[in-house]
Write a protein that holds these residues in place. Structure first.
Motif, PDB file in Angstrom:
ATOM      1  N   LEU A 147       0.859  -1.181   0.000  1.00  0.00           N
ATOM      2  CA  LEU A 147       0.000   0.000   0.000  1.00  0.00           C
ATOM      3  C   LEU A 147       0.896   1.232   0.000  1.00  0.00           C
ATOM      4  N   ALA A 148       0.699   2.131  -0.942  1.00  0.00           N
ATOM      5  CA  ALA A 148       1.524   3.344  -0.988  1.00  0.00           C
ATOM      6  C   ALA A 148       0.635   4.548  -1.300  1.00  0.00           C
ATOM      7  N   ASN A 149       0.319   5.316  -0.290  1.00  0.00           N
ATOM      8  CA  ASN A 149      -0.486   6.525  -0.443  1.00  0.00           C
ATOM      9  C   ASN A 149       0.453   7.716  -0.278  1.00  0.00           C
ATOM     10  N   ILE A 150       1.131   8.052  -1.361  1.00  0.00           N
ATOM     11  CA  ILE A 150       2.200   9.059  -1.345  1.00  0.00           C
ATOM     12  C   ILE A 150       2.030   9.945  -2.576  1.00  0.00           C
ATOM     13  N   ASN A 151       2.719  11.078  -2.615  1.00  0.00           N
ATOM     14  CA  ASN A 151       2.519  11.968  -3.758  1.00  0.00           C
ATOM     15  C   ASN A 151       3.141  11.401  -5.041  1.00  0.00           C
ATOM     16  N   ARG A 152       2.688  11.920  -6.147  1.00  0.00           N
ATOM     17  CA  ARG A 152       3.014  11.406  -7.484  1.00  0.00           C
ATOM     18  C   ARG A 152       4.510  11.284  -7.733  1.00  0.00           C
ATOM     19  N   ASN A 153       5.266  12.303  -7.392  1.00  0.00           N
ATOM     20  CA  ASN A 153       6.693  12.294  -7.715  1.00  0.00           C
ATOM     21  C   ASN A 153       7.446  11.210  -6.963  1.00  0.00           C
ATOM     22  N   ILE A 154       7.104  11.013  -5.701  1.00  0.00           N
ATOM     23  CA  ILE A 154       7.765   9.964  -4.932  1.00  0.00           C
ATOM     24  C   ILE A 154       7.375   8.595  -5.468  1.00  0.00           C
ATOM     25  N   LEU A 155       6.112   8.421  -5.841  1.00  0.00           N
ATOM     26  CA  LEU A 155       5.679   7.154  -6.413  1.00  0.00           C
ATOM     27  C   LEU A 155       6.467   6.825  -7.674  1.00  0.00           C
ATOM     28  N   LEU A 156       6.598   7.795  -8.573  1.00  0.00           N
ATOM     29  CA  LEU A 156       7.323   7.563  -9.816  1.00  0.00           C
ATOM     30  C   LEU A 156       8.786   7.216  -9.545  1.00  0.00           C
ATOM     31  N   GLU A 157       9.345   7.805  -8.517  1.00  0.00           N
ATOM     32  CA  GLU A 157      10.744   7.532  -8.176  1.00  0.00           C
ATOM     33  C   GLU A 157      10.919   6.145  -7.544  1.00  0.00           C
ATOM     34  N   ASP A 158       9.954   5.742  -6.715  1.00  0.00           N
ATOM     35  CA  ASP A 158      10.127   4.530  -5.910  1.00  0.00           C
ATOM     36  C   ASP A 158       9.411   3.297  -6.459  1.00  0.00           C
ATOM     37  N   LEU A 159       8.641   3.433  -7.531  1.00  0.00           N
ATOM     38  CA  LEU A 159       7.914   2.283  -8.069  1.00  0.00           C
ATOM     39  C   LEU A 159       8.818   1.092  -8.410  1.00  0.00           C
ATOM     40  N   PRO A 160      10.015   1.302  -8.986  1.00  0.00           N
ATOM     41  CA  PRO A 160      10.885   0.150  -9.243  1.00  0.00           C
ATOM     42  C   PRO A 160      11.237  -0.612  -7.960  1.00  0.00           C
ATOM     43  N   THR A 161      11.438   0.115  -6.863  1.00  0.00           N
ATOM     44  CA  THR A 161      11.756  -0.530  -5.582  1.00  0.00           C
ATOM     45  C   THR A 161      10.564  -1.303  -5.063  1.00  0.00           C
ATOM     46  N   TYR A 162       9.364  -0.716  -5.149  1.00  0.00           N
ATOM     47  CA  TYR A 162       8.157  -1.422  -4.720  1.00  0.00           C
ATOM     48  C   TYR A 162       7.986  -2.718  -5.519  1.00  0.00           C
ATOM     49  N   THR A 163       8.181  -2.624  -6.824  1.00  0.00           N
ATOM     50  CA  THR A 163       7.997  -3.796  -7.686  1.00  0.00           C
ATOM     51  C   THR A 163       8.960  -4.918  -7.309  1.00  0.00           C
ATOM     52  N   ASN A 164      10.205  -4.560  -7.021  1.00  0.00           N
ATOM     53  CA  ASN A 164      11.191  -5.562  -6.629  1.00  0.00           C
ATOM     54  C   ASN A 164      10.819  -6.250  -5.319  1.00  0.00           C
ATOM     55  N   SER A 165      10.102  -5.529  -4.455  1.00  0.00           N
ATOM     56  CA  SER A 165       9.745  -6.071  -3.143  1.00  0.00           C
ATOM     57  C   SER A 165       8.378  -6.755  -3.140  1.00  0.00           C
ATOM     58  N   LEU A 184      -2.846   9.460 -13.675  1.00  0.00           N
ATOM     59  CA  LEU A 184      -2.891   8.005 -13.809  1.00  0.00           C
ATOM     60  C   LEU A 184      -2.065   7.526 -14.991  1.00  0.00           C
ATOM     61  N   GLU A 185      -2.094   8.245 -16.092  1.00  0.00           N
ATOM     62  CA  GLU A 185      -1.401   7.785 -17.301  1.00  0.00           C
ATOM     63  C   GLU A 185       0.096   7.550 -17.070  1.00  0.00           C
ATOM     64  N   PRO A 186       0.850   8.537 -16.539  1.00  0.00           N
ATOM     65  CA  PRO A 186       2.284   8.263 -16.315  1.00  0.00           C
ATOM     66  C   PRO A 186       2.529   7.185 -15.259  1.00  0.00           C
ATOM     67  N   ILE A 187       1.674   7.119 -14.240  1.00  0.00           N
ATOM     68  CA  ILE A 187       1.806   6.071 -13.226  1.00  0.00           C
ATOM     69  C   ILE A 187       1.581   4.706 -13.860  1.00  0.00           C
ATOM     70  N   GLN A 188       0.507   4.584 -14.642  1.00  0.00           N
ATOM     71  CA  GLN A 188       0.178   3.307 -15.260  1.00  0.00           C
ATOM     72  C   GLN A 188       1.240   2.898 -16.275  1.00  0.00           C
ATOM     73  N   LYS A 189       1.744   3.856 -17.029  1.00  0.00           N
ATOM     74  CA  LYS A 189       2.753   3.560 -18.043  1.00  0.00           C
ATOM     75  C   LYS A 189       4.014   2.985 -17.394  1.00  0.00           C
ATOM     76  N   LEU A 190       4.449   3.580 -16.287  1.00  0.00           N
ATOM     77  CA  LEU A 190       5.643   3.079 -15.612  1.00  0.00           C
ATOM     78  C   LEU A 190       5.378   1.707 -14.990  1.00  0.00           C
ATOM     79  N   CYS A 191       4.212   1.537 -14.390  1.00  0.00           N
ATOM     80  CA  CYS A 191       3.879   0.248 -13.776  1.00  0.00           C
ATOM     81  C   CYS A 191       3.899  -0.872 -14.809  1.00  0.00           C
ATOM     82  N   GLU A 192       3.317  -0.617 -15.975  1.00  0.00           N
ATOM     83  CA  GLU A 192       3.287  -1.640 -17.014  1.00  0.00           C
ATOM     84  C   GLU A 192       4.686  -1.935 -17.533  1.00  0.00           C
ATOM     85  N   LYS A 193       5.509  -0.917 -17.588  1.00  0.00           N
ATOM     86  CA  LYS A 193       6.907  -1.106 -17.997  1.00  0.00           C
ATOM     87  C   LYS A 193       7.644  -1.992 -16.999  1.00  0.00           C
TER      88      LYS A 193
END
Length: 276
Positions: free
Chosen positions: A211-229, A246-255
């Protein structure tokens, strides 16, 4: 008791201007906020004010909003007590109540007691509310869970009450870390592990759900770490950003190999579920 200065902001349009302004001011030492009909009043310890305190608050330089500012020195007041007076109980889906300890216990399946202090996460904000909605819909029995950017610890507490087995809660802010510990005790959730720090603490850790309820910029920065964990087949729930983000968040998540499942919207904010 410290002296505070009140910064009174008149904001047009009020929404989403006030929400953006509060989020930005929180990064520059402002500790509490009172939303008004035409804006917001933000409080900061007078000793923490610098001549350029507002210089990097981006929304104040945005052409999309008209914002005027005035300041006032405030006599010493127990701001926690003042803020708590406005912390009315809420119910999520008629199943879960979130309330301060000075309100009576309601007849809901889940009852969470939160002493909010200055920490984010009382359920009143749309992002916390939607994350709670998602938690109520999921099966948590035996799951290992991370609440990243835990604020008051409310999401970790709800996941525990829903049956999660192992839960870690992390926040970079000392006040949030201490407030989470206090709220865990109030809700008999002492087995939740709380840490003060960033996503760097996730090295070597694995979870069934994050669960990550954080602002957009931190999410975009830390999503690779979340995915690894996140374990294979695990769920990632994100919030803290607007629908048009949602679009940039979803695009990075799918990547990163995450699949979009669904999202919720409330007051122009969004919460979204991905699966690995």
């Amino acid at each position: 008791m410290p002296h505070y200065t009140a910064y009174r902001f008149t904001v047009l349009p009020v929404q989403p201007g006030v929400d953006i302004l509060i989020a930005e001011l929180g990064e520059f030492g402002f500790e509490s906020f009172v939303e008004e009909e035409n804006g917001v009043t933000a409080y900061i310890p007078s000793k923490d004010i610098s001549p350029k305190i507002l210089e990097n608050v981006q929304i104040l330089n945005s052409s999309e909003f008209e914002i005027s500012t005035s300041t006032e020195e405030i006599e010493p007041v127990n701001w926690n007590k003042e803020w708590e007076k406005n912390f009315q109980p809420i119910e999520v889906e008629g199943i879960c109540s979130i309330r301060a300890p000075f309100y009576p216990k309601p007849e809901t399946e889940f009852d969470i007691i939160i002493e909010p202090k200055m920490s984010f996460g009382t359920g009143h904000h749309a992002t916390t509310y939607m994350m709670a909605q998602y938690i109520l819909k999921e099966d948590w029995h035996g799951k290992s869970v991370l609440d990243m950017g835990c604020g008051t610890g409310v999401l970790a507490i709800l996941a525990k009450k829903k049956g999660a087995k192992k839960i870690d809660a992390i926040d970079i802010d000392t006040w949030c870390y201490e407030n989470t510990l206090e709220n865990l005790e109030r809700n008999d959730c002492s087995k939740i592990s709380v840490y003060e720090g960033t996503a760097n603490l996730l090295d070597g850790k694995q979870y069934d759900t994050i669960l990550a309820n954080i602002n957009r910029n931190i999410l975009l920065e830390d999503l690779p770490t979340y995915t690894n964990s996140l374990n294979r087949g695990g769920n990632l729930f994100l919030s803290g950003f607007y629908a048009n983000d949602l679009e940039p968040i979803q695009k990075l998540c799918e990547k990163l190999g995450l699949r979009y499942v669904s999202h919720l919207e409330r007051d122009e904010w969004i919460a979204v579920k991905f699966v690995k």
